[in-house]
Design a protein around this motif. Structure first.
Motif, mmCIF file in Angstrom:
data_model
loop_
_atom_site.group_PDB
_atom_site.id
_atom_site.type_symbol
_atom_site.label_atom_id
_atom_site.label_comp_id
_atom_site.label_asym_id
_atom_site.label_seq_id
_atom_site.Cartn_x
_atom_site.Cartn_y
_atom_site.Cartn_z
ATOM 1 N N ASN A 92 5.172 13.413 5.669
ATOM 2 C CA ASN A 92 4.271 12.836 4.777
ATOM 3 C C ASN A 92 3.436 13.839 3.884
ATOM 4 O O ASN A 92 3.536 13.719 2.813
ATOM 5 N N SER A 112 14.543 5.178 11.486
ATOM 6 C CA SER A 112 13.496 6.363 11.681
ATOM 7 C C SER A 112 12.931 5.957 13.177
ATOM 8 O O SER A 112 12.376 5.044 13.205
ATOM 9 N N GLY A 168 9.960 6.456 13.584
ATOM 10 C CA GLY A 168 8.613 6.009 13.172
ATOM 11 C C GLY A 168 8.434 4.586 12.895
ATOM 12 O O GLY A 168 7.436 3.929 13.034
ATOM 13 N N ILE A 169 9.685 3.796 12.981
ATOM 14 C CA ILE A 169 9.447 2.434 12.751
ATOM 15 C C ILE A 169 10.366 1.745 13.381
ATOM 16 O O ILE A 169 10.512 0.428 13.801
ATOM 17 N N LYS A 182 2.257 5.595 13.066
ATOM 18 C CA LYS A 182 1.669 4.413 13.984
ATOM 19 C C LYS A 182 1.206 5.110 15.171
ATOM 20 O O LYS A 182 0.507 4.358 15.741
ATOM 21 N N ASN A 227 -5.961 1.793 1.977
ATOM 22 C CA ASN A 227 -5.161 1.419 3.184
ATOM 23 C C ASN A 227 -4.388 2.673 3.605
ATOM 24 O O ASN A 227 -3.185 2.268 4.109
ATOM 25 N N ILE A 228 -4.658 3.561 2.948
ATOM 26 C CA ILE A 228 -3.913 4.998 3.337
ATOM 27 C C ILE A 228 -2.527 4.864 3.015
ATOM 28 O O ILE A 228 -2.183 6.045 2.030
ATOM 29 N N GLY A 229 -1.635 4.017 3.266
ATOM 30 C CA GLY A 229 -0.271 3.881 2.814
ATOM 31 C C GLY A 229 0.477 5.181 3.223
ATOM 32 O O GLY A 229 1.321 5.788 2.488
ATOM 33 N N LEU A 230 0.424 5.515 4.503
ATOM 34 C CA LEU A 230 1.374 6.803 4.943
ATOM 35 C C LEU A 230 2.808 6.073 4.954
ATOM 36 O O LEU A 230 2.949 4.896 5.118
ATOM 37 N N PHE A 231 3.834 6.804 4.871
ATOM 38 C CA PHE A 231 5.111 6.343 4.919
ATOM 39 C C PHE A 231 5.528 6.309 6.295
ATOM 40 O O PHE A 231 5.628 7.308 6.969
ATOM 41 N N PRO A 232 5.718 5.170 6.702
ATOM 42 C CA PRO A 232 5.912 4.865 8.007
ATOM 43 C C PRO A 232 7.129 5.862 8.706
ATOM 44 O O PRO A 232 7.405 5.902 10.088
ATOM 45 N N ASN A 233 8.169 5.587 7.977
ATOM 46 C CA ASN A 233 9.358 6.338 8.214
ATOM 47 C C ASN A 233 9.451 7.851 8.447
ATOM 48 O O ASN A 233 10.402 8.318 8.779
ATOM 49 N N MET A 234 8.447 8.480 7.868
ATOM 50 C CA MET A 234 8.356 9.941 8.159
ATOM 51 C C MET A 234 7.152 10.239 9.060
ATOM 52 O O MET A 234 6.416 9.815 9.218
ATOM 53 N N ARG A 274 -2.296 14.871 2.648
ATOM 54 C CA ARG A 274 -1.073 14.491 1.763
ATOM 55 C C ARG A 274 -1.485 14.680 0.004
ATOM 56 O O ARG A 274 -0.684 15.180 -0.484
ATOM 57 N N ALA A 323 0.780 3.914 -2.962
ATOM 58 C CA ALA A 323 0.479 5.255 -2.488
ATOM 59 C C ALA A 323 1.533 6.306 -3.260
ATOM 60 O O ALA A 323 1.452 7.351 -3.615
ATOM 61 N N TYR A 357 4.641 10.340 14.241
ATOM 62 C CA TYR A 357 4.671 9.107 13.370
ATOM 63 C C TYR A 357 3.320 8.621 13.099
ATOM 64 O O TYR A 357 2.509 8.560 14.005
ATOM 65 N N ASP A 365 0.832 -1.306 0.118
ATOM 66 C CA ASP A 365 0.024 0.074 0.140
ATOM 67 C C ASP A 365 0.764 1.230 -0.093
ATOM 68 O O ASP A 365 0.677 2.076 -0.712
ATOM 69 N N VAL A 366 2.049 1.149 0.708
ATOM 70 C CA VAL A 366 2.884 2.349 0.816
ATOM 71 C C VAL A 366 3.559 2.583 -0.368
ATOM 72 O O VAL A 366 3.433 3.682 -0.968
ATOM 73 N N ASN A 420 12.468 2.047 5.279
ATOM 74 C CA ASN A 420 11.394 1.201 5.886
ATOM 75 C C ASN A 420 12.166 -0.301 6.195
ATOM 76 O O ASN A 420 11.670 -0.881 6.964
ATOM 77 N N ILE A 471 11.427 5.626 0.515
ATOM 78 C CA ILE A 471 10.585 4.776 1.170
ATOM 79 C C ILE A 471 11.050 3.305 1.470
ATOM 80 O O ILE A 471 11.093 2.882 2.654
#
Lengths: 254, 369
Positions: free
Chosen positions: B101, A243, A245-246, B140, B89-96, B154, A150, B138, A146-147, A169, A165
């Motif tokens: 984003n 990051s 975030g992960i 998550k 499923n949105i697909g936001l970038f988890p690392n940002m 976004r 997108a 983030y 999905d990521v 990740n 990306i």
């Protein structure tokens, strides 16, 4: 201090303290310290050689492994991905000593010397590259579809998706591969001396041959410390490059 | 207001399935600022049709024009950057972070730093997530609903005139979904994008769409406004797909304003009770609505209230909460009438000025049309 602060601190201090005590004890009890001090110039030379083996084979295995892992996920190459993974997994099952022996036996067939630093580096490289390839490939494959959809739909180019990306990740998994590879290299590096590659393995094997625990420990203890040093270094590096975030909580505690 | 998006005989045949037209000669035009909901049974080609607009799926034949330009002549990357894209499923970038984003496309487009910061903060305000609190968090750490709002922000970041939304609220629980739909419609009033919105939910299609594109087996069955789809279904399939409760669905769609009866019996609050009595007799009414000199709703008086002694009706009036804004749906209107068990509901504007009254027969009449 609150118990909340003390317990995590204790959790970190106790193992470190235990390791240091064991090291001092091993050093003392077998006279390894005396042997090291008497042979200080040689000690430094062996440590340097050891670091050289580890760093050079890590750097080459790291760059080639990550590169190959990335290529395997690219369009057009991805169909070879699973076939290469099978090879990589089989290759990884060969024990360290086997890889060293293979280098010793195989390189002369190519007209190269089977003895010395280069064959040792080649053996370590081939042994360490497998987990890095595997984890890079798996890490990038595991980035949510999905990521990627997108990102593609928003108008990112394949390269932008890769560097902004996919790699960021996949980094925890890639770093996991690099840590595994480092453990393998640090663990196998003492074997390098068997084919003339130098390093602290020299004292270990001398100690074994002479049945002298002092010499053996004088080589083995620094090898263990170097292994811990590299693992800690990479764990720290991981916390910096991955990051927030992960990162999982485990990470942040590491 | 010109045509923003135009599909002309668009056809998709997937390689390996040559005998099936996934999308079959689909044509329709969308005006600037319109939302077109694409709806139909699964496998009807709605998602395929949408993804041909940003060339995630290559078109087999036909053409798609954006603002008069054939998209096959445009650079794919540039095209996609000028189209907002939101997926289920949105697909936001988890690392940002949230801020990063949202800033993705403006950054790639080379906007300067201040411009990006301003845009990101503005969008976070629009979607009701305070920038100071959310910008550095983030994905998550956010709930599904919040994440989807970020996904929408976004997609809007680089001010694309067109947005594609692939079941954007499909993965959200029903309560939050309704809330997000309402919120999105409010945002749309401000940003006025041309939107292709894929959904499998006919209720959502009716609620969100200015136009509904109903597909079956890749073919367009009906392209019409929600009201038209409900009142004049093109065939049996549309009738079935829309469902047996078509009339009730129209209640949701129609606004109170359309069914209300204007010029209700009102009296100023400083008039005398005698005047009120005579008005009641004259009009043969049960109540009079009491207003102030700005025509704002104050309360009501009936015969019983008027038996009390007072100089002004304002002193003896009764308060009421049987009123609702003109922009409410008829469904809410009807519900209010039943809840309060009154003959009519007072219709007011945002300033609580009395616009008219809504009666049951007014609703019946408009549904009969």
């Amino acid at each position: 201090m609150e118990p909340k602060v003390i317990f995590p601190l204790l959790k970190r201090i106790i193992p470190v303290a235990a390791i240091i005590l064991i090291v001092i004890w091993l050093y003392q009890v077998y006279g390894a310290l005396d042997y090291t001090i008497k042979n200080l110039p040689e000690f430094f030379r062996l440590v340097l050689e050891h670091f050289f083996l580890v760093i050079v084979s890590m750097a080459t295995a790291g760059s080639v492994g990550v590169g190959l892992g990335i290529i395997m996920t690219r369009k057009g190459f991805d169909r070879f991905g699973s076939a290469i993974m099978v090879l990589v997994n089989i290759w990884q099952s060969i024990p360290s000593l086997g890889v060293i022996a293979l280098a010793y036996g195989f390189l002369p067939l190519l007209g190269l010397s089977g003895i010395g630093v280069v064959p040792a580096l080649i053996a370590l490289f081939f042994h360490a590259v497998a987990p890095i390839v595997r984890n890079t490939y798996a890490g990038i494959q595991s980035v949510s579809k999905d990521v990627i959809e997108a990102a593609t739909g928003m108008g990112m180019t394949p390269n932008q998706i890769l560097f902004r990306i996919e790699i960021p990740n996949a980094l925890p998994v890639i770093m996991g591969g690099i840590r595994t590879a480092t453990a393998i290299i640090v663990g196998s590096a003492p074997l390098a001396c068997l084919i003339g590659g130098g390093g602290l393995g020299f004292w270990i094997f001398t100690g074994i041959a002479l049945m002298d625990m002092g010499i053996l420990m004088a080589g083995a203890v620094p090898v263990a410390l170097i292994a811990m040093f590299f693992d800690t270094l990479l764990a720290r590096l991981e916390r910096i490059v991955v990051s927030a975030g992960i990162q999982t909580e485990e990470y942040q505690a590491a | 207001m010109g045509t923003m998006l135009s599909l002309q005989e668009v056809t998709k045949i997937y390689p390996g399935a040559e005998h099936i037209k996934a999308v079959d000669s689909l044509s329709f035009d969308l005006e600037e600022g319109e939302i077109c909901t694409m709806v139909g049974p699964s496998g009807c080609g709605k998602t395929t049709a949408m993804k041909m607009v940003n060339r995630l799926i290559p078109i087999t034949s036909g053409k798609i024009l954006i603002d008069g330009q054939n998209i096959s002549r445009l650079d794919t990357i540039e095209l996609r950057r000028s189209i907002g894209y939101v997926i289920q499923n949105i697909g936001l970038f988890p690392n940002m972070t949230i801020g990063e984003n949202i800033a993705t496309i403006p950054k790639l487009k080379g906007w300067d730093h201040d411009q990006i910061a301003e845009k990101v903060e503005g969008l976070l305000e629009i979607i009701n997530l305070p920038p100071s609190e959310y910008i550095d968090r983030y994905p998550k750490e956010l709930s599904g609903g919040q994440q989807q709002r970020i996904g929408v922000a976004r997609a809007m970041a680089a001010d694309p005139p067109i947005m594609l939304m692939d079941e954007p609220f499909g993965a959200i629980d029903p309560i939050n979904r309704e809330h997000l739909q309402d919120e999105f419609l409010k945002i749309q009033e401000k940003v006025n994008k041309t939107i292709v919105f894929v959904t499998h939910d006919i209720d959502e299609a009716i609620k969100m769409g200015d136009k509904i594109c109903l597909l079956k087996d890749g073919k367009l069955v009906q392209f019409a406004s929600p009201e038209e789809l409900l009142t004049e279904p093109a065939n049996e399939f549309v009738r079935d797909f829309v469902g047996g409760d078509r009339t009730l669905k129209r209640l949701n769609l129609l606004k109170v304003k359309a069914a209300m009866c204007p010029d209700p019996p009102v009296i100023m609050k400083d008039e005398s009770p005698e005047k009120a009595k005579s008005m009641l007799n004259e009009l043969k009414a049960d109540h009079l609505i009491v207003v102030d000199n700005e025509k704002r709703l104050m309360g009501y008086v009936d015969q019983e209230a008027l038996t009390k002694k007072a100089d002004e009706v304002g002193d003896i009036m009764r308060s009421t909460d049987a009123f609702l804004p003109a922009s409410s749906s008829l469904k809410d209107g009807l519900s209010e009438i039943f809840t309060h068990d009154v003959g009519y509901i007072i219709v007011v504007d945002e300033d609580k000025k009395v616009l008219g009254v809504l009666r049951e027969d007014g609703i019946k009449e408009i549904l009969r049309k």
